[in-house]
Design an enzyme around this catalytic site. Structure first.
Site, PDB file in Angstrom:
ATOM      1  N   LYS A   1       1.908   2.158  -5.114  1.00 25.03           N
ATOM      2  CA  LYS A   1       2.500   1.609  -6.348  1.00 25.03           C
ATOM      3  C   LYS A   1       1.608   1.915  -7.550  1.00 25.03           C
ATOM      4  CE  LYS A   1       2.340  -2.412  -4.374  1.00 25.03           C
ATOM      5  NZ  LYS A   1       1.968  -1.986  -3.007  1.00 25.03           N
TER       6      LYS A   1
ATOM      7  N   GLN B   1       1.818  -6.013  -3.402  1.00 29.86           N
ATOM      8  CA  GLN B   1       2.269  -6.199  -2.016  1.00 29.86           C
ATOM      9  C   GLN B   1       3.557  -5.385  -1.780  1.00 29.86           C
ATOM     10  OE1 GLN B   1       1.132  -9.298  -3.830  1.00 29.86           O
ATOM     11  NE2 GLN B   1      -0.735  -8.421  -3.049  1.00 29.86           N
TER      12      GLN B   1
ATOM     13  N   ASP C   1       0.809  -1.225   0.000  1.00 24.15           N
ATOM     14  CA  ASP C   1       0.000   0.000   0.000  1.00 24.15           C
ATOM     15  C   ASP C   1       0.839   1.271   0.000  1.00 24.15           C
ATOM     16  OD1 ASP C   1      -2.243  -1.639   0.084  1.00 24.15           O
ATOM     17  OD2 ASP C   1      -2.269  -1.667   2.277  1.00 24.15           O
ATOM     18  N   GLU C   2       1.987   1.228  -0.625  1.00 20.05           N
ATOM     19  CA  GLU C   2       2.883   2.388  -0.651  1.00 20.05           C
ATOM     20  C   GLU C   2       2.460   3.411  -1.705  1.00 20.05           C
ATOM     21  OE1 GLU C   2       3.837  -0.751  -1.208  1.00 20.05           O
ATOM     22  OE2 GLU C   2       5.346  -1.369   0.259  1.00 20.05           O
TER      23      GLU C   2
ATOM     24  N   GLY D   1      -4.740  -4.085  -3.811  1.00 16.76           N
ATOM     25  CA  GLY D   1      -5.686  -3.013  -4.121  1.00 16.76           C
ATOM     26  C   GLY D   1      -4.857  -1.809  -4.493  1.00 16.76           C
ATOM     27  N   HIS D   2      -4.828  -1.464  -5.769  1.00 10.71           N
ATOM     28  CA  HIS D   2      -3.979  -0.374  -6.250  1.00 10.71           C
ATOM     29  C   HIS D   2      -4.862   0.790  -6.687  1.00 10.71           C
ATOM     30  CE1 HIS D   2      -0.469  -3.355  -7.216  1.00 10.71           C
ATOM     31  NE2 HIS D   2      -0.853  -3.368  -5.955  1.00 10.71           N
TER      32      HIS D   2
HETATM   33  P1  GDP Z   1      -0.773   0.423  -3.565  1.00 16.94           P
HETATM   34  O1  GDP Z   1      -1.393  -0.851  -3.123  1.00 16.94           O
HETATM   35  O2  GDP Z   1       0.690   0.469  -3.307  1.00 16.94           O
HETATM   36  O3  GDP Z   1      -1.093   0.793  -5.001  1.00 16.94           O
HETATM   37  O4  GDP Z   1      -1.423   1.568  -2.643  1.00 16.94           O
HETATM   38  P2  GDP Z   1      -2.965   1.721  -2.215  1.00 16.94           P
HETATM   39  O5  GDP Z   1      -3.737   2.250  -3.359  1.00 16.94           O
HETATM   40  O6  GDP Z   1      -3.473   0.488  -1.558  1.00 16.94           O
HETATM   41  O7  GDP Z   1      -2.839   2.770  -1.043  1.00 16.94           O
HETATM   42  C1  GDP Z   1      -2.319   4.046  -1.236  1.00 16.94           C
HETATM   43  C2  GDP Z   1      -3.394   5.081  -0.832  1.00 16.94           C
HETATM   44  O8  GDP Z   1      -2.804   6.344  -0.632  1.00 16.94           O
HETATM   45  C3  GDP Z   1      -4.452   5.283  -1.882  1.00 16.94           C
HETATM   46  O9  GDP Z   1      -5.679   5.547  -1.262  1.00 16.94           O
HETATM   47  C4  GDP Z   1      -3.958   6.499  -2.641  1.00 16.94           C
HETATM   48  O10 GDP Z   1      -4.992   7.206  -3.278  1.00 16.94           O
HETATM   49  C5  GDP Z   1      -3.358   7.293  -1.520  1.00 16.94           C
HETATM   50  N1  GDP Z   1      -2.216   8.168  -1.880  1.00 16.94           N
HETATM   51  C6  GDP Z   1      -1.262   7.963  -2.809  1.00 16.94           C
HETATM   52  N2  GDP Z   1      -0.305   8.903  -2.737  1.00 16.94           N
HETATM   53  C7  GDP Z   1      -0.676   9.742  -1.730  1.00 16.94           C
HETATM   54  C8  GDP Z   1      -0.077  10.901  -1.161  1.00 16.94           C
HETATM   55  O11 GDP Z   1       0.991  11.355  -1.547  1.00 16.94           O
HETATM   56  N3  GDP Z   1      -0.769  11.482  -0.123  1.00 16.94           N
HETATM   57  C9  GDP Z   1      -1.942  10.991   0.336  1.00 16.94           C
HETATM   58  N4  GDP Z   1      -2.530  11.625   1.348  1.00 16.94           N
HETATM   59  N5  GDP Z   1      -2.505   9.879  -0.168  1.00 16.94           N
HETATM   60  C10 GDP Z   1      -1.889   9.272  -1.188  1.00 16.94           C
HETATM   61  P1  IMO Z   2      -0.995  -4.118  -2.294  1.00 17.67           P
HETATM   62  O1  IMO Z   2      -0.569  -4.659  -3.633  1.00 17.67           O
HETATM   63  C1  IMO Z   2      -0.942  -4.602   2.036  1.00 17.67           C
HETATM   64  C2  IMO Z   2      -0.995  -8.718   3.555  1.00 17.67           C
HETATM   65  C3  IMO Z   2      -2.246  -9.163   4.311  1.00 17.67           C
HETATM   66  C4  IMO Z   2      -1.622 -10.157   5.270  1.00 17.67           C
HETATM   67  C5  IMO Z   2      -0.552 -10.825   4.414  1.00 17.67           C
HETATM   68  C6  IMO Z   2      -0.972 -12.137   3.795  1.00 17.67           C
HETATM   69  O2  IMO Z   2      -2.288  -3.383  -2.340  1.00 17.67           O
HETATM   70  O3  IMO Z   2       0.110  -3.357  -1.660  1.00 17.67           O
HETATM   71  P2  IMO Z   2      -2.592 -12.746   1.770  1.00 17.67           P
HETATM   72  O4  IMO Z   2      -4.045 -12.457   1.538  1.00 17.67           O
HETATM   73  O5  IMO Z   2      -1.694 -12.204   0.708  1.00 17.67           O
HETATM   74  O6  IMO Z   2      -2.314 -14.198   2.035  1.00 17.67           O
HETATM   75  O7  IMO Z   2      -2.226 -11.986   3.147  1.00 17.67           O
HETATM   76  O8  IMO Z   2      -0.227  -9.900   3.398  1.00 17.67           O
HETATM   77  N1  IMO Z   2      -1.243  -8.162   2.202  1.00 17.67           N
HETATM   78  C7  IMO Z   2      -1.188  -6.867   1.896  1.00 17.67           C
HETATM   79  N2  IMO Z   2      -0.978  -5.791   2.670  1.00 17.67           N
HETATM   80  N3  IMO Z   2      -1.096  -4.453   0.711  1.00 17.67           N
HETATM   81  C8  IMO Z   2      -1.283  -5.520  -0.098  1.00 17.67           C
HETATM   82  O9  IMO Z   2      -1.312  -5.441  -1.430  1.00 17.67           O
HETATM   83  C9  IMO Z   2      -1.370  -6.798   0.496  1.00 17.67           C
HETATM   84  N4  IMO Z   2      -1.554  -8.038   0.017  1.00 17.67           N
HETATM   85  C10 IMO Z   2      -1.449  -8.866   1.064  1.00 17.67           C
HETATM   86  O10 IMO Z   2      -2.854  -8.082   4.978  1.00 17.67           O
HETATM   87  O11 IMO Z   2      -0.979  -9.474   6.306  1.00 17.67           O
HETATM   88 MG    MG Z   3      -2.929  -1.527  -1.834  1.00 16.38          MG
END
Ligand code: GDP
Ligand code: IMO
Ligand code: MG
Length: 430
Positions: free
Chosen positions: A16, A223, A13-14, A40-41
């Site tokens: 990406k 991940q 969830d960085e 979830g991206h």
């Molecule tokens: P991913 O799984 O690495 O693609 O990241 P996620 O989408 O799961 O989580 C990142 C969250 O942070 C999303 O809700 C983005 O819309 C949000 N986001 C991305 N960049 C920024 C930022 O610079 N600031 C804030 N406040 N939110 C951000």
């Molecule tokens: P993105 O791509 C954050 C975590 C789960 C759990 C562990 C194992 O959005 O960054 P799993 O269902 O893969 O067997 O769960 O990994 N996990 C994530 N945490 N972002 C994700 O994906 C994740 N995908 C799995 O919360 O701790």
């Molecule tokens: Mg995510």
């Protein structure tokens, strides 16, 4: 030949998805190389928010081919729904391709994921419940079903029946639960196969050709490094290889074809699910970060655990991924904290170490050694150039760069494409 891997440098969830979408603008292709619908991206563009689980984050660019490659585990039910939703929002999906070698997640994988979690009791991993572990286990045990066979009408019915019947044995005998309705599932999955068959092909030659082209390929990690099944915080990890090397497993490119690895990190740390988290904050500051950063899971809605940035983790990540550069996001979330901290080392008993202990059980007992920096109070979300950021914010970025030893290419101050700020004179290698 600018082929770039985008990899999560922390626990997922960085952001990406946002970085891939940004880089995809000038690429020919985006290839998702691992994980499944546990991901979830989020891509935010033109005021619209897209949450992608299996479809690569380049899909909003009409001319970019998006490939779900062999290392991904595909849940047909989720993918069909995702495609339907994207089409409904005006995204044609003509350029989507799915590897015939990608493994299929079936209903019993989801059921087993949940039953296994329940049986772990207090030691539960906190999986997403999407069937990821059981599907990768079947793949490694050489009894998985692949997309090529799944969309073949001549082979699918028997392939499904034999696997569902074996799974029912396990469900009823070992877990004492109700069996799945084999014929109902065979019928339901006929419709999914029908919806997906046009997308399934041998994707590796396509990727290999695009990787030789002028525009190149963005490889999308899912991940994060610390969730990697080998080098993450095992067993509190996922079952795939999110690290950059995963981009060379079955995609159609070898390590020599990769030009640059971009690590994505938040300016703090989050984690969903169980497992060690040395810099976790369970106080007001953790609460501030969670609420201001809207740190709730994109896939499951679970509150994310939040804490200070951990430079020890990022150095470990830099080593395992061969990071050439970092994108540091969510700086806006740290606004208003007065002072901010970065863990630069760990204290284990009397020992101070600046690297991650090889025995990850020792991580349970580490105490972060923090460095405290001046914070910034201004709302920075509307700032468009690095030089216009508050001096304390720029100093924070510079210190992260020093502590991690990797140049920072871009920072971000909000979720939208336009809120990415490239540092003067820096590039992601594209
Ligand atoms: P991913 O799984 O690495 O693609 O990241 P996620 O989408 O799961 O989580 C990142 C969250 O942070 C999303 O809700 C983005 O819309 C949000 N986001 C991305 N960049 C920024 C930022 O610079 N600031 C804030 N406040 N939110 C951000
Ligand atoms: P993105 O791509 C954050 C975590 C789960 C759990 C562990 C194992 O959005 O960054 P799993 O269902 O893969 O067997 O769960 O990994 N996990 C994530 N945490 N972002 C994700 O994906 C994740 N995908 C799995 O919360 O701790
Ligand atoms: Mg995510």
């Amino acid at each position: 030949m600018p082929n770039v891997v985008v990899v999560g440098a922390q626990w997922g969830d960085e952001a990406k998805g946002k970085v891939v979408d940004y880089l995809a603008e000038r690429a020919e292709m985006v290839v998702r190389y691992g994980g499944g619908s546990n991901a979830g991206h989020t891509v935010t563009t033109g005021g619209e928010v897209f949450k992608l689980h299996l479809v690569p984050s380049g899909i909003l660019h009409q001319d970019v081919t998006c490939v779900i490659s062999a290392g991904v585990v595909v849940d047909p039910a989720v993918l069909v729904e995702e495609i339907r939703e994207l089409k409904g929002r005006g995204c044609p999906l003509r350029n989507l391709r799915i590897s015939a070698l990608a493994h299929v997640i079936l209903p019993y994988h989801r059921v087993l994921d949940q039953l296994e979690e329940r049986s772990r009791s207090k030691l539960a991993i906190g999986t997403t419940g999407r069937g990821i572990g059981p599907a990768y286990a079947d793949k490694a045990a050489r009894r998985g079903l692949r997309m090529g066979e799944f969309v073949d009408d001549a082979r699918r019915p028997q392939a499904l029946r034999s696997r569902l019947e074996a799974a029912n044995e396990l469900l009823t005998r070992l877990y004492d639960t109700e069996p799945l309705d084999v014929e109902a599932i065979v019928c339901e999955y006929d419709a999914y196969a029908d919806a997906l068959s046009a997308f399934v092909c041998d994707t590796a030659p396509l990727v290999a050709a695009a990787a030789r082209g002028a525009k190149g390929v963005v490889f999308e990690g899912a991940q994060g490094t610390m969730l990697d099944v080998d080098i993450g915080t095992y067993p509190y990890v996922t079952s795939s290889h999110p690290i950059a090397g995963g981009a060379c497993i079955g995609t159609g490119i070898g390590p020599t074809g990769i030009d640059r690895v971009v690590g994505v990190a938040k300016a703090y740390t989050t984690r969903v699910g169980a497992g060690v988290f040395p810099t976790e904050l369970t106080d007001e500051i953790g609460h501030h970060i969670r609420e201001r950063g809207r740190e709730y899971g994109t896939t499951t809605g679970r509150p994310r655990r939040c804490g200070w940035l951990d430079a020890v983790v990022l150095r470990y990540s830099a080593m395992h991924n061969g990071l050439g550069t970092l994108a540091l996001g969510h700086l806006d979330v740290l606004s208003g904290l007065g002072r901010v901290k970065i863990a630069r080392a760990y204290k284990i008993g009397a020992l101070i170490t600046d690297s991650l202990p090889y025995d990850l059980a020792a991580l349970e007992h580490v105490e972060p050694v923090y460095e405290e920096l001046e914070g910034w109070s201004d709302d920075i979300s509307g700032i468009a150039s690095f030089d216009a950021l508050p001096p304390a914010c720029r100093a924070y970025v510079a210190r992260v760069e020093e502590l991690v030893g990797v140049p920072i290419w871009a920072v971000s101050v909000g979720p939208a494409r336009e809120q990415m700020i490239v540092l003067p004179g820096r590039s992601a290698g594209r």
